[in-house]
Scaffold this motif. Structure first.
Motif, PDB file in Angstrom:
ATOM      1  N   VAL A   1      36.960 -21.165  -3.991  1.00 20.72           N
ATOM      2  CA  VAL A   1      35.563 -20.333  -3.291  1.00 20.72           C
ATOM      3  C   VAL A   1      36.072 -18.995  -2.861  1.00 20.72           C
ATOM      4  CG1 VAL A   1      33.630 -20.178  -0.759  1.00 20.72           C
ATOM      5  CG2 VAL A   1      34.004 -22.895  -2.278  1.00 20.72           C
ATOM      6  N   PHE A   2      37.712 -18.747  -2.145  1.00 21.33           N
ATOM      7  CA  PHE A   2      37.803 -17.892  -1.750  1.00 21.33           C
ATOM      8  C   PHE A   2      38.285 -16.953  -2.912  1.00 21.33           C
ATOM      9  CE2 PHE A   2      37.461 -19.518   2.243  1.00 21.33           C
ATOM     10  CZ  PHE A   2      38.116 -18.897   2.975  1.00 21.33           C
ATOM     11  N   GLN A   3      38.861 -17.563  -3.809  1.00 22.09           N
ATOM     12  CA  GLN A   3      39.538 -16.287  -5.375  1.00 22.09           C
ATOM     13  C   GLN A   3      38.276 -15.668  -5.800  1.00 22.09           C
ATOM     14  OE1 GLN A   3      41.277 -19.401  -7.119  1.00 22.09           O
ATOM     15  NE2 GLN A   3      42.968 -19.097  -6.175  1.00 22.09           N
ATOM     16  N   LYS A   4      37.081 -16.130  -5.346  1.00 26.59           N
ATOM     17  CA  LYS A   4      36.266 -15.099  -7.018  1.00 26.59           C
ATOM     18  C   LYS A   4      35.402 -14.186  -5.641  1.00 26.59           C
ATOM     19  CE  LYS A   4      33.191 -19.518  -7.787  1.00 26.59           C
ATOM     20  NZ  LYS A   4      32.895 -20.727  -7.343  1.00 26.59           N
TER      21      LYS A   4
ATOM     22  N   PHE B   1      31.668 -31.210  -1.725  1.00 27.97           N
ATOM     23  CA  PHE B   1      30.007 -30.512  -1.232  1.00 27.97           C
ATOM     24  C   PHE B   1      29.539 -30.265  -2.399  1.00 27.97           C
ATOM     25  CE2 PHE B   1      28.090 -26.736  -0.011  1.00 27.97           C
ATOM     26  CZ  PHE B   1      27.685 -27.029   0.965  1.00 27.97           C
ATOM     27  N   ASP B   2      30.073 -29.974  -3.876  1.00 27.15           N
ATOM     28  CA  ASP B   2      29.157 -29.162  -4.846  1.00 27.15           C
ATOM     29  C   ASP B   2      28.873 -30.046  -5.454  1.00 27.15           C
ATOM     30  OD1 ASP B   2      30.290 -26.699  -4.840  1.00 27.15           O
ATOM     31  OD2 ASP B   2      31.638 -26.997  -6.361  1.00 27.15           O
ATOM     32  N   ARG B   3      28.790 -30.821  -5.401  1.00 26.95           N
ATOM     33  CA  ARG B   3      27.783 -32.925  -5.739  1.00 26.95           C
ATOM     34  C   ARG B   3      27.006 -32.547  -5.067  1.00 26.95           C
ATOM     35  NH1 ARG B   3      29.882 -36.569  -9.136  1.00 26.95           N
ATOM     36  NH2 ARG B   3      29.131 -38.155  -7.895  1.00 26.95           N
ATOM     37  N   LEU B   4      27.429 -32.820  -3.584  1.00 26.30           N
ATOM     38  CA  LEU B   4      26.525 -33.464  -2.219  1.00 26.30           C
ATOM     39  C   LEU B   4      25.210 -32.910  -2.340  1.00 26.30           C
ATOM     40  CD1 LEU B   4      29.623 -34.285   0.224  1.00 26.30           C
ATOM     41  CD2 LEU B   4      27.482 -35.681  -0.724  1.00 26.30           C
ATOM     42  N   LYS B   5      25.782 -31.086  -2.489  1.00 27.02           N
ATOM     43  CA  LYS B   5      24.678 -29.925  -2.411  1.00 27.02           C
ATOM     44  C   LYS B   5      23.465 -30.237  -3.146  1.00 27.02           C
ATOM     45  CE  LYS B   5      24.161 -24.723  -2.224  1.00 27.02           C
ATOM     46  NZ  LYS B   5      24.997 -23.972  -2.304  1.00 27.02           N
TER      47      LYS B   5
ATOM     48  N   HIS C   1      31.415 -21.871  11.591  1.00 28.10           N
ATOM     49  CA  HIS C   1      30.782 -23.431  11.290  1.00 28.10           C
ATOM     50  C   HIS C   1      29.211 -23.042  11.704  1.00 28.10           C
ATOM     51  CE1 HIS C   1      29.453 -27.432   8.875  1.00 28.10           C
ATOM     52  NE2 HIS C   1      28.843 -25.611   8.280  1.00 28.10           N
ATOM     53  N   VAL C   2      29.284 -22.791  12.968  1.00 27.12           N
ATOM     54  CA  VAL C   2      28.799 -23.650  13.782  1.00 27.12           C
ATOM     55  C   VAL C   2      27.374 -22.035  14.207  1.00 27.12           C
ATOM     56  CG1 VAL C   2      27.808 -22.884  16.048  1.00 27.12           C
ATOM     57  CG2 VAL C   2      28.957 -25.248  15.651  1.00 27.12           C
ATOM     58  N   GLU C   3      28.132 -21.054  13.921  1.00 24.93           N
ATOM     59  CA  GLU C   3      27.398 -19.547  13.715  1.00 24.93           C
ATOM     60  C   GLU C   3      25.960 -19.251  12.564  1.00 24.93           C
ATOM     61  OE1 GLU C   3      29.936 -16.416  14.269  1.00 24.93           O
ATOM     62  OE2 GLU C   3      30.992 -17.347  16.122  1.00 24.93           O
ATOM     63  N   THR C   4      26.414 -20.065  11.357  1.00 24.70           N
ATOM     64  CA  THR C   4      25.959 -19.722  10.690  1.00 24.70           C
ATOM     65  C   THR C   4      25.034 -21.069  10.366  1.00 24.70           C
ATOM     66  OG1 THR C   4      28.064 -18.804   8.731  1.00 24.70           O
ATOM     67  CG2 THR C   4      26.059 -20.761   7.519  1.00 24.70           C
TER      68      THR C   4
ATOM     69  N   VAL D   1      33.070 -23.736   3.639  1.00 26.24           N
ATOM     70  CA  VAL D   1      34.729 -23.109   3.178  1.00 26.24           C
ATOM     71  C   VAL D   1      33.968 -21.854   2.931  1.00 26.24           C
ATOM     72  CG1 VAL D   1      35.497 -22.636   1.348  1.00 26.24           C
ATOM     73  CG2 VAL D   1      35.946 -25.283   2.665  1.00 26.24           C
ATOM     74  N   GLU D   2      32.064 -21.792   2.736  1.00 26.47           N
ATOM     75  CA  GLU D   2      31.636 -20.808   2.757  1.00 26.47           C
ATOM     76  C   GLU D   2      31.435 -19.932   3.334  1.00 26.47           C
ATOM     77  OE1 GLU D   2      27.787 -21.929   0.583  1.00 26.47           O
ATOM     78  OE2 GLU D   2      29.049 -22.266  -1.446  1.00 26.47           O
ATOM     79  N   ALA D   3      31.087 -20.757   4.535  1.00 24.41           N
ATOM     80  CA  ALA D   3      31.109 -19.182   6.460  1.00 24.41           C
ATOM     81  C   ALA D   3      32.369 -19.076   6.861  1.00 24.41           C
ATOM     82  CB  ALA D   3      30.337 -20.963   7.104  1.00 24.41           C
TER      83      ALA D   3
END
Length: 233
Positions: free
Chosen positions: A137-140, A90-94, A221-224, A105-107
């Motif tokens: 992502v979660f540990q942050k 995801f990071d590269r794609l974004k 995800h859909v809600e976001t 994942v962030e959602a």
């Protein structure tokens, strides 16, 4: 409303569920039939998984970026990947995509924060359960992500690709997944369980299992996505 782009086909059953859930998210507008415009690019799952199994991540990224660009050219103003596994990239794609991407994942992390969850289990493909993109992502935000033990991970991955991804939903497989959740509650003391593959909600649709909440990443995800489409985030 912004035009939605969806990378689908990873797998097809979950893509259908995404479309259904997106439409349902806008039915709450009072029955005015004001649904968003949705563009879906259903990719070749076998081709993508071949890259992933060989750890040819540059090729996998190029493959998905090409599809995201096609969504953009078709009019999509932002996009989402309707699967957890490609979020390994995801990071590269974004970074390289020319339209915004919404992370499952962030959602899901934000949903855990909202609920005050601190130690969540994770079901997913073997790729997802072996990778670090969920824990990182979660540990942050101080949330621990707990994986099933090795034999259970292998069994979950096998059932996923031999049955669930093919639209085969067996009662004994559902019970097997429930038993693993209950085992993780007893032995690993998880306070929730993330269905980290968007096919899992098709076989496990309970909101609670073993006394803990089960998080449907498709719905989260859909809600976001719906909020972003409306311009609310």
């Amino acid at each position: 409303m912004k035009k939605i782009g969806i990378i689908g086909g990873l797998g097809p059953e979950a893509t259908i569920d995404y479309y259904r859930e997106l439409i349902n998210a806008f039915k709450m507008n009072g029955g005015d039939l004001n649904y968003p415009e949705i563009i879906i690019f259903s990719v070749n799952m076998s081709e993508f998984l071949t890259f992933m199994k060989a750890k040819e991540y540059d090729q996998a990224i190029a493959y998905l970026l090409e599809k995201i660009k096609s969504l953009q050219l078709a009019g999509a103003e932002f996009a989402a990947l309707s699967a957890n596994t490609p979020h390994l990239l995801f990071d590269r794609l974004k970074e390289e995509a020319e339209i915004p991407l919404i992370s499952i994942v962030e959602a899901t992390r934000d949903e855990c924060l909202k609920r005050g969850l601190k130690r969540t289990g994770l079901f997913g493909t073997g790729f997802t359960m072996e990778a670090s993109f969920y824990p990182e992502v979660f540990q942050k935000q101080g949330i621990e992500v707990v994986m099933p033990e090795k034999t259970d991970k292998e069994l979950i991955d096998y059932k996923l690709f031999s049955e669930i991804e093919l639209g085969i939903f067996k009662d004994e497989t559902r019970q097997l997944l429930i038993d693993i959740i209950c085992k993780m509650v007893r032995e690993q003391h998880i306070d929730s369980l993330i269905l980290g593959c968007t096919e899992f909600p098709l076989i496990l649709n309970q909101e609670m299992v073993g006394g803990i909440p089960v998080l449907n990443t498709t719905r989260i995800h859909v809600e976001t996505i719906a909020k972003f489409c409306r311009g609310n985030c």
